[in-house]
Write a protein that holds these residues in place. Structure first.
Motif, PDB file in Angstrom:
ATOM      1  N   ILE A 175       0.853  -1.189   0.000  1.00  0.00           N
ATOM      2  CA  ILE A 175       0.000   0.000   0.000  1.00  0.00           C
ATOM      3  C   ILE A 175       0.895   1.247   0.000  1.00  0.00           C
ATOM      4  O   ILE A 175       1.831   1.349   0.789  1.00  0.00           O
ATOM      5  CB  ILE A 175      -0.912   0.032   1.246  1.00  0.00           C
ATOM      6  CG1 ILE A 175      -1.800  -1.205   1.307  1.00  0.00           C
ATOM      7  CG2 ILE A 175      -1.758   1.301   1.263  1.00  0.00           C
ATOM      8  CD1 ILE A 175      -2.780  -1.332   0.168  1.00  0.00           C
ATOM      9  N   GLY A 176       0.590   2.185  -0.883  1.00  0.00           N
ATOM     10  CA  GLY A 176       1.354   3.436  -0.943  1.00  0.00           C
ATOM     11  C   GLY A 176       2.802   3.235  -1.339  1.00  0.00           C
ATOM     12  O   GLY A 176       3.693   3.911  -0.816  1.00  0.00           O
ATOM     13  N   VAL A 177       3.056   2.328  -2.273  1.00  0.00           N
ATOM     14  CA  VAL A 177       4.434   2.025  -2.679  1.00  0.00           C
ATOM     15  C   VAL A 177       5.079   3.250  -3.332  1.00  0.00           C
ATOM     16  O   VAL A 177       4.485   3.904  -4.190  1.00  0.00           O
ATOM     17  CB  VAL A 177       4.471   0.826  -3.648  1.00  0.00           C
ATOM     18  CG1 VAL A 177       5.903   0.555  -4.119  1.00  0.00           C
ATOM     19  CG2 VAL A 177       3.878  -0.408  -2.984  1.00  0.00           C
ATOM     20  N   MET A 178       6.296   3.559  -2.897  1.00  0.00           N
ATOM     21  CA  MET A 178       7.026   4.708  -3.423  1.00  0.00           C
ATOM     22  C   MET A 178       8.451   4.274  -3.773  1.00  0.00           C
ATOM     23  O   MET A 178       9.201   3.824  -2.902  1.00  0.00           O
ATOM     24  CB  MET A 178       7.039   5.849  -2.389  1.00  0.00           C
ATOM     25  CG  MET A 178       7.688   7.118  -2.866  1.00  0.00           C
ATOM     26  SD  MET A 178       7.359   8.504  -1.741  1.00  0.00           S
ATOM     27  CE  MET A 178       7.997   7.849  -0.187  1.00  0.00           C
ATOM     28  N   SER A 179       8.798   4.389  -5.041  1.00  0.00           N
ATOM     29  CA  SER A 179      10.130   3.983  -5.486  1.00  0.00           C
ATOM     30  C   SER A 179      11.173   4.984  -5.016  1.00  0.00           C
ATOM     31  O   SER A 179      10.848   6.130  -4.668  1.00  0.00           O
ATOM     32  CB  SER A 179      10.159   3.886  -7.015  1.00  0.00           C
ATOM     33  OG  SER A 179      10.031   5.191  -7.579  1.00  0.00           O
ATOM     34  N   PRO A 180      12.454   4.611  -5.009  1.00  0.00           N
ATOM     35  CA  PRO A 180      13.507   5.561  -4.630  1.00  0.00           C
ATOM     36  C   PRO A 180      13.509   6.812  -5.503  1.00  0.00           C
ATOM     37  O   PRO A 180      13.744   7.922  -5.002  1.00  0.00           O
ATOM     38  CB  PRO A 180      14.789   4.750  -4.814  1.00  0.00           C
ATOM     39  CG  PRO A 180      14.371   3.326  -4.664  1.00  0.00           C
ATOM     40  CD  PRO A 180      12.985   3.256  -5.222  1.00  0.00           C
ATOM     41  N   GLU A 181      13.229   6.633  -6.797  1.00  0.00           N
ATOM     42  CA  GLU A 181      13.221   7.782  -7.705  1.00  0.00           C
ATOM     43  C   GLU A 181      12.114   8.765  -7.350  1.00  0.00           C
ATOM     44  O   GLU A 181      12.322   9.990  -7.320  1.00  0.00           O
ATOM     45  CB  GLU A 181      13.053   7.306  -9.159  1.00  0.00           C
ATOM     46  CG  GLU A 181      14.211   6.498  -9.707  1.00  0.00           C
ATOM     47  CD  GLU A 181      14.276   5.079  -9.142  1.00  0.00           C
ATOM     48  OE1 GLU A 181      15.381   4.492  -9.145  1.00  0.00           O
ATOM     49  OE2 GLU A 181      13.226   4.566  -8.702  1.00  0.00           O
ATOM     50  N   VAL A 182      10.928   8.233  -7.039  1.00  0.00           N
ATOM     51  CA  VAL A 182       9.804   9.097  -6.662  1.00  0.00           C
ATOM     52  C   VAL A 182      10.085   9.764  -5.321  1.00  0.00           C
ATOM     53  O   VAL A 182       9.823  10.958  -5.134  1.00  0.00           O
ATOM     54  CB  VAL A 182       8.493   8.277  -6.602  1.00  0.00           C
ATOM     55  CG1 VAL A 182       7.364   9.112  -6.009  1.00  0.00           C
ATOM     56  CG2 VAL A 182       8.112   7.781  -7.985  1.00  0.00           C
ATOM     57  N   ALA A 183      10.639   9.000  -4.385  1.00  0.00           N
ATOM     58  CA  ALA A 183      10.953   9.565  -3.069  1.00  0.00           C
ATOM     59  C   ALA A 183      11.934  10.724  -3.195  1.00  0.00           C
ATOM     60  O   ALA A 183      11.789  11.759  -2.530  1.00  0.00           O
ATOM     61  CB  ALA A 183      11.531   8.476  -2.159  1.00  0.00           C
TER      62      ALA A 183
END
Length: 393
Positions: A202-210
């Motif tokens: 849930i709410g997965v955030m990749s390193p690039e997006v972070a």
């Protein structure tokens, strides 16, 4: 073809699921969120402006009130900046005690958050157990400082109190108990099916997006971002007591929960090391009443992430300007970005996943004076005070 109207679900600013006021609007298609917006600024208290009419010592106590749970780390960031302007450095023992209190405060903050997160997920029994255990660290802080929330441990140039053997033994005993309980909580987070249904993937955030959203603290480290000021730029006594970085790779809500709980084990280790290796020195150094003119940036790692202070002195006994950026502000973007595509029922846990603090987040309010003819006028504290009196007559 008939135009389909948007259906918007508002949450807040006054809402039973929010412990502080914030207004959110989620546009939904059935149960799926298609867009999200946030409006903040409901608890702005004018602290940054208020400190300009206080002396350097008074300003420290006011800045501690930006956040109750992070009062020590605010005072530490401020003191480190002012000490740099004054050209002084707190003694080694004082720096070590600053680290000790900071890690006790981190435990306090993470335990409080864990209880709130359990409550948002419908686990009220877990919430009560967590806050019962949180009392342990609050009692330790009260034993050291006399206060359970605003510890006021710092002075410009050092700290107020020392730690004796009896206090050190009490801290070790409390830490042993909390460490045992944290193992239990970590098992719940990673094995309970109902809890995992609210957090895993849930709410997965990749390193690039972070990185692009500027995420900080455990929110960033859960997406495998290796960023912690205690490691990258050790301040206070962290050069004497190095921190081991805690990260996860999944980038989902479960990872954000796991990172915070694993950070507790690191805090326990650091506290024991500080108690076993407290350097011998004085607790304070003398600091001039008037701080030399200049400007400085002070950054520390608060429980929620990077805390940023800009401090400017005009050479007097009062600050010229102090600007604070708390970690909640950059983390808000991650909530709004990852909300799209999730179900509406996931929103409470997504919000709590960044451990938000509304009162320390709200730094600015725009006031428009209809009678003001001079464009770009800078208001004094007295102008704001009079405006407030007139506004609420």
């Amino acid at each position: 073809m008939e135009k389909q109207e948007k259906f918007i679900v508002p949450i807040g600013p006054q809402h039973p699921a929010l412990k502080e006021p914030g207004h959110f609007e989620f546009t939904v298609d059935g149960e799926v969120v298609t867009s999200a917006t946030a409006r903040l600024g409901y608890v702005h208290r004018g602290i940054e402006k208020a400190v300009e009419s206080r002396n350097w010592t008074q300003a420290m106590y006011m800045l501690e009130r930006i956040c109750g749970i992070c009062s020590h780390v605010h005072a530490t960031a401020y003191c480190l900046g002012v000490e740099q302007l004054a050209g002084v450095q707190a003694p080694p023992r004082a720096q070590a005690i600053r680290v000790l209190i900071a890690e006790l405060e981190r435990i306090h903050s993470h335990m409080l958050w864990w209880g709130v997160a359990a409550h948002e997920g419908g686990f009220d029994i877990l919430f009560m157990y967590t806050w019962r255990d949180r009392e342990t660290v609050m009692e330790l802080l009260e034993m050291l400082s006399g206060n359970r929330v605003h510890y006021s441990a710092n002075l410009i140039g050092g700290v107020k109190f020392d730690i004796d053997q009896k206090q050190a033994d009490a801290i070790r005993k409390g830490i042993d108990y909390l460490e045992e309980r944290t193992h239990h909580y970590l098992e719940i987070i990673t094995t309970d099916e109902t809890f995992l249904g609210r957090t895993r993937n849930i709410g997965v955030m990749s390193p690039e997006v972070a990185k692009s959203l500027g995420a900080v603290g455990p929110t960033a480290r859960a997406s495998n971002i290796h960023r912690d000021l205690r490691v990258d730029q050790p301040y206070a006594g962290y050069d004497m007591f190095p921190v081991k970085l805690v990260t996860e790779t999944q980038g989902d809500l479960e990872a954000r929960f796991v990172v915070r709980l694993k950070e507790l084990f690191e805090s326990y280790r650091i506290i024991r090391e500080v108690l076993d290796n407290l350097p011998e020195s004085e607790l304070t150094v003398k600091v001039p009443r008037k701080i030399p003119a200049g400007q400085v940036i002070s950054r520390v790692e608060a429980p929620r992430g990077e805390l940023f202070y800009y401090i400017e002195s005009n050479g007097s006994d009062q600050p010229e300007r102090i600007k604070v950026r708390t970690p909640t502000l950059p983390n808000w973007g991650t909530v709004l970005a990852t909300a799209v595509g999730l179900k509406l029922a996931d929103m409470p846990m997504l919000l709590v996943g960044i451990d938000p603090c509304f009162s320390c987040n709200d730094r600015l309010v725009l006031v428009k004076d209809q009678n003001q003819t001079q464009s770009g006028k800078t208001w004094t504290w007295e102008d704001l005070r009079i405006h407030g009196i007139e506004r609420y007559k």
